[in-house]
Design an enzyme around this catalytic site. Sequence first.
Site, PDB file in Angstrom:
ATOM      1  N   LYS A  65       0.802  -1.255   0.086  1.00  0.00           N
ATOM      2  CA  LYS A  65       0.097   0.059   0.119  1.00  0.00           C
ATOM      3  C   LYS A  65       0.839   1.356   0.082  1.00  0.00           C
ATOM      4  CE  LYS A  65      -3.749  -0.575   2.263  1.00  0.00           C
ATOM      5  NZ  LYS A  65      -4.532  -0.823   3.455  1.00  0.00           N
ATOM      6  N   ARG A 112      -3.517   3.062   8.625  1.00  0.00           N
ATOM      7  CA  ARG A 112      -3.835   1.874   7.768  1.00  0.00           C
ATOM      8  C   ARG A 112      -2.555   0.730   7.703  1.00  0.00           C
ATOM      9  NH1 ARG A 112      -6.736   3.385   2.293  1.00  0.00           N
ATOM     10  NH2 ARG A 112      -7.839   1.622   2.468  1.00  0.00           N
ATOM     11  N   GLY A 126      -8.209  -7.184   4.476  1.00  0.00           N
ATOM     12  CA  GLY A 126      -9.252  -7.251   5.673  1.00  0.00           C
ATOM     13  C   GLY A 126      -8.525  -8.020   6.825  1.00  0.00           C
ATOM     14  N   MET A 138      -5.721  -7.491   8.653  1.00  0.00           N
ATOM     15  CA  MET A 138      -4.966  -6.524   9.749  1.00  0.00           C
ATOM     16  C   MET A 138      -5.766  -5.173   9.848  1.00  0.00           C
ATOM     17  SD  MET A 138      -0.895  -7.052   8.857  1.00  0.00           S
ATOM     18  CE  MET A 138      -1.268  -6.629   7.183  1.00  0.00           C
ATOM     19  N   ARG A 162      -3.357  -1.338  -6.227  1.00  0.00           N
ATOM     20  CA  ARG A 162      -2.328  -2.514  -6.301  1.00  0.00           C
ATOM     21  C   ARG A 162      -2.983  -3.463  -7.529  1.00  0.00           C
ATOM     22  NH1 ARG A 162      -5.917  -4.616  -0.920  1.00  0.00           N
ATOM     23  NH2 ARG A 162      -7.604  -4.952  -2.091  1.00  0.00           N
ATOM     24  N   HIS A 191     -15.672  -7.937   0.931  1.00  0.00           N
ATOM     25  CA  HIS A 191     -14.731  -8.672   1.822  1.00  0.00           C
ATOM     26  C   HIS A 191     -14.759 -10.251   1.332  1.00  0.00           C
ATOM     27  CE1 HIS A 191     -13.437 -11.449   5.003  1.00  0.00           C
ATOM     28  NE2 HIS A 191     -12.264 -10.872   5.199  1.00  0.00           N
ATOM     29  N   ARG A 208       3.593 -48.447 -12.153  1.00  0.00           N
ATOM     30  CA  ARG A 208       3.403 -49.244 -11.104  1.00  0.00           C
ATOM     31  C   ARG A 208       3.036 -50.730 -11.355  1.00  0.00           C
ATOM     32  NH1 ARG A 208       1.022 -44.092  -8.634  1.00  0.00           N
ATOM     33  NH2 ARG A 208      -0.267 -44.225 -10.700  1.00  0.00           N
ATOM     34  N   GLU A 243      14.605 -43.455  -2.724  1.00  0.00           N
ATOM     35  CA  GLU A 243      13.257 -42.985  -1.864  1.00  0.00           C
ATOM     36  C   GLU A 243      13.850 -43.140  -0.596  1.00  0.00           C
ATOM     37  OE1 GLU A 243      10.256 -45.934  -2.852  1.00  0.00           O
ATOM     38  OE2 GLU A 243      11.554 -47.171  -3.744  1.00  0.00           O
ATOM     39  N   SER A 284      15.213 -42.029 -10.589  1.00  0.00           N
ATOM     40  CA  SER A 284      14.092 -41.351 -10.148  1.00  0.00           C
ATOM     41  C   SER A 284      13.743 -41.171  -8.700  1.00  0.00           C
ATOM     42  CB  SER A 284      13.036 -42.027 -10.883  1.00  0.00           C
ATOM     43  OG  SER A 284      11.537 -41.630 -10.809  1.00  0.00           O
ATOM     44  N   GLY A 341      11.695 -41.258  -5.553  1.00  0.00           N
ATOM     45  CA  GLY A 341      10.529 -41.323  -5.256  1.00  0.00           C
ATOM     46  C   GLY A 341      10.211 -40.345  -3.946  1.00  0.00           C
ATOM     47  N   THR A 342       9.724 -39.218  -3.979  1.00  0.00           N
ATOM     48  CA  THR A 342       9.741 -38.041  -3.198  1.00  0.00           C
ATOM     49  C   THR A 342       8.497 -38.724  -2.022  1.00  0.00           C
ATOM     50  OG1 THR A 342       8.296 -36.893  -4.660  1.00  0.00           O
ATOM     51  CG2 THR A 342      10.751 -36.432  -4.422  1.00  0.00           C
ATOM     52  N   ASN A 343       7.605 -39.306  -2.615  1.00  0.00           N
ATOM     53  CA  ASN A 343       6.633 -39.791  -1.443  1.00  0.00           C
ATOM     54  C   ASN A 343       7.315 -40.366  -0.140  1.00  0.00           C
ATOM     55  OD1 ASN A 343       4.791 -38.546  -2.937  1.00  0.00           O
ATOM     56  ND2 ASN A 343       3.600 -40.433  -3.684  1.00  0.00           N
ATOM     57  N   ASP A 344       7.822 -41.686  -0.611  1.00  0.00           N
ATOM     58  CA  ASP A 344       8.610 -42.481   0.353  1.00  0.00           C
ATOM     59  C   ASP A 344       9.893 -41.699   1.043  1.00  0.00           C
ATOM     60  OD1 ASP A 344       7.162 -44.546   0.739  1.00  0.00           O
ATOM     61  OD2 ASP A 344       8.125 -45.942  -0.780  1.00  0.00           O
ATOM     62  N   CYS A 351       9.457 -39.032  -9.461  1.00  0.00           N
ATOM     63  CA  CYS A 351       7.857 -39.684  -9.888  1.00  0.00           C
ATOM     64  C   CYS A 351       6.994 -39.651  -8.403  1.00  0.00           C
ATOM     65  CB  CYS A 351       8.215 -41.141 -10.314  1.00  0.00           C
ATOM     66  SG  CYS A 351       9.208 -42.296  -8.888  1.00  0.00           S
ATOM     67  N   TYR A 382      13.227 -34.348 -15.604  1.00  0.00           N
ATOM     68  CA  TYR A 382      11.644 -34.689 -15.871  1.00  0.00           C
ATOM     69  C   TYR A 382      11.102 -34.670 -14.559  1.00  0.00           C
ATOM     70  CZ  TYR A 382      12.385 -39.600 -15.266  1.00  0.00           C
ATOM     71  OH  TYR A 382      12.588 -40.553 -14.604  1.00  0.00           O
TER      72      TYR A 382
END
Length: 913
Positions: free
Chosen positions: A37, A106, A115, A117, A350, A466, A591, A778, A797, A799-802, A865, A885
Amino acid sequence: MSENKDPHVTENAVEGVKFVYDFTEGNKDLKDLLGGKGANLAEMTNLGLPVPPGFTITTEACKVYLGSGEEPAALRDEVSAHLTALEERMGKKLGQADNPLLVSVRSGAKFSMPGMMDTVLNIGLSDRSVQGLAKQAGDERFAWDSYRRLIQMFGKTVLGVEGELFEDALDAAKKAKKVTVDTELDAADLKKLVTKFKKIVKTEAGRDFPQDPREQMDLAIKAVFDSWNGDRAKLYRRQERIPHDLGTAVNVCSMVFGNLGPDSGTGVAFTRDPASGHQGVYGDYLQNAQGEDVVAGIRNTVPLAELEQIDKKSYDQLMQIMETLENHYKDLCDIEFTIERGQLWMLQTRVGKRTAGAAFRIATQLVDQGLIDEAEALQRVTGAQLAQLMFPRFDEQARVEQLGRGIAASPGAAVGKAVFDSYTAVKWSRSGEKVILIRRETNPDDLDGMIAAEGILTSRGGKTSHAAVVARGMGKTCVCGAEELEVDTKRRRFTAPGGVVVEEGDLISIDGSSGKVYLGEVPVVPSPVVEYFEGRMHAGADDADELVAAVHRIMAFADRKRRLRVRANADNAEDALRARRFGAQGIGLCRTEHMFLGDRRELVERLILADTEAEREDSLKELLPLQKKDFVELFEAMDGLPVTIRLLDPPLHEFLPDITELSVRVALAEARQEPHENELRLLQAVHRLHEQNPMLGLRGVRLGLVIPGLFTMQVRAIAEAAAERKAAKGDPRAEVMIPLVGTVQELEIVREEADRVIAEVEEATGTRLKLAIGTMIELPRAALTAGQIAEAAEFFSFGTNDLTQTVWGFSRDDVEASFFTAYLEKGIFGVSPFETIDKDGVGSLVKAAAQAGRATRPDLKLGVCGEHGGDPESVHFFHEVGLDYVSCSPFRIPVARLEAGRAASSSEGSDHR
């Protein structure tokens, strides 16, 4: 506040720092220091636009205050110097009796938090100066109206008085006068109301309303600082992923008044429609009102276009300013303005929040107008917005019962049970219910319920209320200003025209694209954007086709820019074909365990129950042609593109019946003296394979090493399927992925056997096969020893879940339901680490493993993956660390493509800078 003092924050740390900037000193690029602002008020001042004079207290001052519990020692003197300069410029003094200067205080953080703050208007009014203001303005009613507003806002915001007490007193005054709107109360009525308001302050706050104008201003400034850490502000920041350490600036601005009569007013304007993106005159205007009346939605506004008839001079000037601002900011601008007796003043601008559809349309419009280039257009849209556009919409052909219609404030098709307060919305949502939050108008205290609800419906307010602004920012469906619906929050129901009553718990549907409200559940149909990705819709002339055309162009920009390729997680030919239509450049994760279910379960059970090597070999021989057929279909669907096939990963017990269910079957058979030999053998196998922590047990590469022939059969099926496709003139590009490797020795043993099988198939078929063999990273140990593992792997590759589970020590299936909600609410997580990659922990391992792997094998192919591959923020991280990838579910492929393009475009911009 001294008990919260941070010992690391000292006055010496900020010695010599400038804490206050006049509006003439800043610019739009100082948002970190002056907040959005303040920076934009300074920019408009620099452009020569009519901005009331004022000054900004920096975010640095706020951070010192929040860290130490005390304002910087230099701040009071700096504020005094700027206030004196402001008084000299205006020819008035703050709160003096005969010619008072009034100011607003303000908030203004770097990122818009509508809204969330605090703001206080009309500071400087007192029992003495209200008389001077009346004389100055020649309007006694206006002066007392401004005074009651100050006491009301100050009491609630600064002194913590319950806002409803003031509202109830105001309603009682209108009821006693037998009027319905505030403007029908005269000066005498408002004088009485001021007296009542002051009594409320005294009773509830335990002190008199301050008559010293400087005390009012100083307390208001502190209140704005404190509001940065208010519950609703913290919740909003978590929801919008805004950092908690930014602090807020405070803007002290000389007051201009929209409540001076019919030739005055206040409004909000957009340079384009924030709901659709179409160019035109959009916004709301309210005569004889102050700004909070518009955004609160407590009085229904008129469309901005009507200002041309009310005050043509101000309207024409506003249109010119709007064009100037849009060309200057090169984007949709959201503008707050006030007209004081025919004089237009700009109070804020803004870059405006917009719906997902508007974002895509506006980005392409601005490219066509030559205001931005394609790279910048990519930064104006997000993957989250694209995902919104892929949600289903209501079926226009369905038989429906329309209850009413309001203003289409934020698009989408939302269905849920009617609830009438935030608490109930949260409670029912946590119980699994989908709800629509219904209010006369929302306020910042409703944020919890707005987040929990599928959609928001209000009977008051417009596109700038709002509810509308916050809903658009969150991507929530919202219908505002449905005046024909009579909302009764106390009795928890609303009444529609014709006497239809909707009670709490009744099912309703709201359409944020048309503003229509329906009784019951309206069926949905696929989004036109999904139909476009499926190849069933093309760009044309109508509104939906215009949106599709914008999406098509943006996706083309992204595909030209991106370096990351995007693959799909797909386990069958049908999913693979759909993924290819969505733009997949291969399969990053197939899988194979999903192929072992259904009518093949009996074969798997026989494999597990095999007592001899011959029995096991027979089971594997029967599975081999079925697996081969699976892979032939996959290679055909993805001809010419890589297909990464993960060998069997889950524990074998997952292919057997549930232990409790099987125990009951055996017990019943024994009780009935029925044959149950096979069930008994199954139960013994289930007990034999039972593990306390199966996801950390006999699975992945461990299965391949312990169960002879299992991985061999799968590798042979892959190789034979590839050979068959080659013989049919196809172009199979198979990649074999070994799961859950923790040490290079595991991979070397499995690889040696795989190479032997592939060589046998090559010799038998006379076909040269190029099957890449790699592994899934993983486990933390795999990431930490990636340099060694790369000696035996042609690709990684992640395996970001595990990897997330094993790094954090979380069982995803358990923790998300048990304590993640509490962690998110307490701010321990800004977002679930299963949703967006934990850059500091999991991300560090990914980065280190990528670097170590490529140090060993420079041509090592790197991908991911886990479902993080389709998360917008995570895609940017994977681009930064140099992966080749990402792979994700078919529906998320367009999102990943877009974000990969945005990541490349963003990094190019950083390089240029």
